[in-house]
Design a protein around this motif. Sequence first.
Motif, PDB file in Angstrom:
ATOM      1  N   TYR A 107      28.519  28.878  33.579  1.00  0.00           N
ATOM      2  CA  TYR A 107      29.574  29.897  33.681  1.00  0.00           C
ATOM      3  C   TYR A 107      30.927  29.197  33.779  1.00  0.00           C
ATOM      4  N   HIS A 108      31.970  29.933  33.430  1.00  0.00           N
ATOM      5  CA  HIS A 108      33.286  29.298  33.344  1.00  0.00           C
ATOM      6  C   HIS A 108      34.345  29.910  34.250  1.00  0.00           C
ATOM      7  N   SER A 109      33.959  30.981  34.926  1.00  0.00           N
ATOM      8  CA  SER A 109      34.950  31.588  35.829  1.00  0.00           C
ATOM      9  C   SER A 109      34.244  32.412  36.889  1.00  0.00           C
ATOM     10  N   ILE A 110      34.937  32.595  37.979  1.00  0.00           N
ATOM     11  CA  ILE A 110      34.497  33.527  39.016  1.00  0.00           C
ATOM     12  C   ILE A 110      35.623  34.524  39.251  1.00  0.00           C
ATOM     13  N   GLN A 111      35.195  35.755  39.407  1.00  0.00           N
ATOM     14  CA  GLN A 111      36.190  36.820  39.559  1.00  0.00           C
ATOM     15  C   GLN A 111      35.769  37.710  40.719  1.00  0.00           C
ATOM     16  N   PHE A 112      36.729  38.195  41.486  1.00  0.00           N
ATOM     17  CA  PHE A 112      36.421  39.186  42.524  1.00  0.00           C
ATOM     18  C   PHE A 112      37.638  40.050  42.777  1.00  0.00           C
ATOM     19  N   LYS A 113      37.394  41.145  43.474  1.00  0.00           N
ATOM     20  CA  LYS A 113      38.486  42.050  43.782  1.00  0.00           C
ATOM     21  C   LYS A 113      38.858  41.900  45.249  1.00  0.00           C
ATOM     22  N   ARG A 181      40.898  35.969  39.502  1.00  0.00           N
ATOM     23  CA  ARG A 181      40.040  35.284  38.542  1.00  0.00           C
ATOM     24  C   ARG A 181      40.331  33.791  38.609  1.00  0.00           C
ATOM     25  N   LEU A 182      39.284  33.024  38.883  1.00  0.00           N
ATOM     26  CA  LEU A 182      39.461  31.583  39.031  1.00  0.00           C
ATOM     27  C   LEU A 182      38.566  30.860  38.028  1.00  0.00           C
ATOM     28  N   ALA A 183      39.167  29.955  37.290  1.00  0.00           N
ATOM     29  CA  ALA A 183      38.400  29.227  36.275  1.00  0.00           C
ATOM     30  C   ALA A 183      37.704  28.024  36.909  1.00  0.00           C
ATOM     31  N   ILE A 198      35.815  28.883  47.830  1.00  0.00           N
ATOM     32  CA  ILE A 198      37.080  29.542  47.508  1.00  0.00           C
ATOM     33  C   ILE A 198      38.008  29.362  48.701  1.00  0.00           C
ATOM     34  N   SER A 199      39.184  28.872  48.400  1.00  0.00           N
ATOM     35  CA  SER A 199      40.128  28.554  49.471  1.00  0.00           C
ATOM     36  C   SER A 199      41.287  29.551  49.480  1.00  0.00           C
ATOM     37  N   ILE A 230      54.287  42.208  48.810  1.00  0.00           N
ATOM     38  CA  ILE A 230      53.467  41.170  49.446  1.00  0.00           C
ATOM     39  C   ILE A 230      52.207  40.906  48.612  1.00  0.00           C
ATOM     40  N   ALA A 231      51.602  42.001  48.128  1.00  0.00           N
ATOM     41  CA  ALA A 231      50.347  41.866  47.370  1.00  0.00           C
ATOM     42  C   ALA A 231      50.552  41.144  46.040  1.00  0.00           C
ATOM     43  N   ALA A 232      51.790  41.072  45.589  1.00  0.00           N
ATOM     44  CA  ALA A 232      52.062  40.349  44.341  1.00  0.00           C
ATOM     45  C   ALA A 232      51.691  38.876  44.469  1.00  0.00           C
ATOM     46  N   ASN A 233      51.569  38.395  45.714  1.00  0.00           N
ATOM     47  CA  ASN A 233      51.205  36.992  45.935  1.00  0.00           C
ATOM     48  C   ASN A 233      49.697  36.760  46.006  1.00  0.00           C
ATOM     49  N   PHE A 234      48.923  37.853  46.057  1.00  0.00           N
ATOM     50  CA  PHE A 234      47.474  37.713  46.272  1.00  0.00           C
ATOM     51  C   PHE A 234      46.830  36.776  45.250  1.00  0.00           C
ATOM     52  N   ASN A 235      47.286  36.877  44.001  1.00  0.00           N
ATOM     53  CA  ASN A 235      46.670  36.079  42.951  1.00  0.00           C
ATOM     54  C   ASN A 235      46.845  34.585  43.168  1.00  0.00           C
ATOM     55  N   ALA A 236      47.983  34.215  43.759  1.00  0.00           N
ATOM     56  CA  ALA A 236      48.283  32.793  43.916  1.00  0.00           C
ATOM     57  C   ALA A 236      47.642  32.199  45.161  1.00  0.00           C
ATOM     58  N   ILE A 237      47.145  33.064  46.047  1.00  0.00           N
ATOM     59  CA  ILE A 237      46.615  32.593  47.330  1.00  0.00           C
ATOM     60  C   ILE A 237      45.327  31.811  47.158  1.00  0.00           C
ATOM     61  N   PHE A 238      44.522  32.236  46.186  1.00  0.00           N
ATOM     62  CA  PHE A 238      43.164  31.706  46.104  1.00  0.00           C
ATOM     63  C   PHE A 238      43.062  30.563  45.104  1.00  0.00           C
ATOM     64  N   SER A 239      42.255  29.608  45.452  1.00  0.00           N
ATOM     65  CA  SER A 239      41.940  28.549  44.500  1.00  0.00           C
ATOM     66  C   SER A 239      40.488  28.144  44.730  1.00  0.00           C
ATOM     67  N   ILE A 240      39.973  27.396  43.781  1.00  0.00           N
ATOM     68  CA  ILE A 240      38.574  27.009  43.899  1.00  0.00           C
ATOM     69  C   ILE A 240      38.500  25.517  44.208  1.00  0.00           C
ATOM     70  N   GLY A 241      37.617  25.150  45.107  1.00  0.00           N
ATOM     71  CA  GLY A 241      37.517  23.750  45.496  1.00  0.00           C
ATOM     72  C   GLY A 241      36.103  23.241  45.307  1.00  0.00           C
TER      73      GLY A 241
END
Lengths: 247, 341
Positions: A107-113, A181-183, A198-199, A230-241
């Motif tokens: 698989y190439h990505s993980i996605q969640f809401k 969505r994190l690649a 997920i960090s 504030i929620a506009a930042n939600f996408n940038a908060i998460f990264s994959i480690g």
Amino acid sequence: MLKKTIVFTGIFWWLLMMAVIIVNAQTKLGTVVIHFSHTANQQPLQFNDSVYANDFGERYTISKLKYYVGAFKLDEKNLSLGFDKYVLVDANQTENKIIAQLPEGNYHSIQFKLGVDSTDNCSGAQTGALDPLNSMFWTWNSGYIFLKLEGNSSASTAPDGRIEHHIGGYKDSMNVASTIRLADNIAIEAGKAKDIYISFNLDRYWNAASKIKIKETPVCMSPGFLAKTIAANFNAIFSIGSKTITY
Amino acid sequence: MYISAKDEHHQPSPLKFDIPKGWPKPSKNIFAKNKLTEEGFQLGRKLFYDGNLSADGEVSCASCHQQFAAFANYDHDLSHGVNNALSIRNAPALINVAWMDLLHWDGAINHLEVQPLAPLTNPIEMGESLENVLKKLKKDTAYIRMFTAAFGDAEINSQRMLKAMAQFVSSLVSSNSKYDKVMRGEAQFTDYEQRGYETFKRNCNGCHKEPLFTDNRMRNNGQHLNKKLDIGFQAISLRSEDSLKFKVPTLRNVQLTFPYMHDGHIYSLFQVIDHYSKNIDTTQTRLDPILKKKINISNKERIELVYFLYTLTDSSFVRNNRFAADHITTIKNPHHPQLVN
């Protein structure tokens, strides 16, 4: 003639369904274990005692960080969370772990809401993760708090220097449910468990698409423009480690 | 009124929700995931009358929703909560709630099942935490029995509590007033009432639609902003066009539900009519278009209209023992003869 056609069509569909069932039975399942961890200033998040600073030089402590996640997908494959549709991640728990099974493969990505679907905001009394007992429900204005962040800061203008961010909203223009969505290359092998880390980076909570200064917005307690900002930042908060952060 | 503890295979007895003839269907979802049962109803009724749901043990739902006032708060513009607190809005009458999509004067509540959370946790109403309420219920053997009877096992949780309350409150159907009897051909209006009905249909039916006598919509009816700066629906929708919009209340049992309006500032029906014929603030840009032209009504018509409104009083509703506190009820349950009072 017509009868014959119907019989043959019937047999054809039956064979096709059997084939599908057999192929399905042969699909080998692997396990994915999704871990959530939380950082601030490149450190594992500690509650109450540790003082952090955001990019604007405002110093703060955190006493609460909880949020709803759900609708997990690896590529287009939905992950079933079992009985519950949502998981309430509590950063103050030692472990936030989601386990699901899915077909083996690369698989190439993980996605969640991040948040709660609008239907589930209007469906009356719920149980499990959505139980109002979890204090993630606005009693005076029906709807779930998607993310709750509380703490203290000398920069805050609210009483006792409080930070109270209760971010939610499901109605059209106020909807802040966000798809993350994190690649990553995720190889799921049959009979084995794959860990995904997920960090949640608090530094980006304050500073990404929106600049959220504690001095200007110590409190957000309802759906609306501020919650959206504030929620506009939600996408940038998460990264994959690659590995979990040890406490 | 409890089920014998030995009866382990008990199933709650389904109740049929009767939709009065000619009425629309109840609001979506009300019973979809909450099957109405006798035991659920009885549990809901006990919770409704239980002061233990409040922080000081004194304030129950029924404190501000009194049956003799058609489940409004009799003679109270505002209501009293715990610690001598005073509410900011008039307690609305709980009548035909099953037909309402939105609840509260400001339309903030989107489902009947989650409504009790608001008064329960509001520090100026019942001032209690959900956690504490559940703790108290779990210690009470009567509740353990009744939750078991209603839901099949002894688990007490917020969902079950809220669903039981919704079962009781949605059962508060008023459809047997003189008006209803006239419509069913069982009674006749007096000449006064008949003329009042004509006046009603000419002037009031736009918002207070029959047979529910409300369209359950949010409307600005030309009241001034009160001292509490209550802007109504605007605070929920965050749209300026919703300024001073409040939910249209039902007129059923309106004789009993005084004082009127969202803040209870009008004490008599005559004054309510005067509001619509004389006192509407027509300078408000968000005034409902239907009210742009003030109602033109003679003094005689005004009196006749009030006579008509009195025909909406449903004494069988306000005196129905099934809706009253627990002591005078019998359960009809053919499958369980061991039911005891």
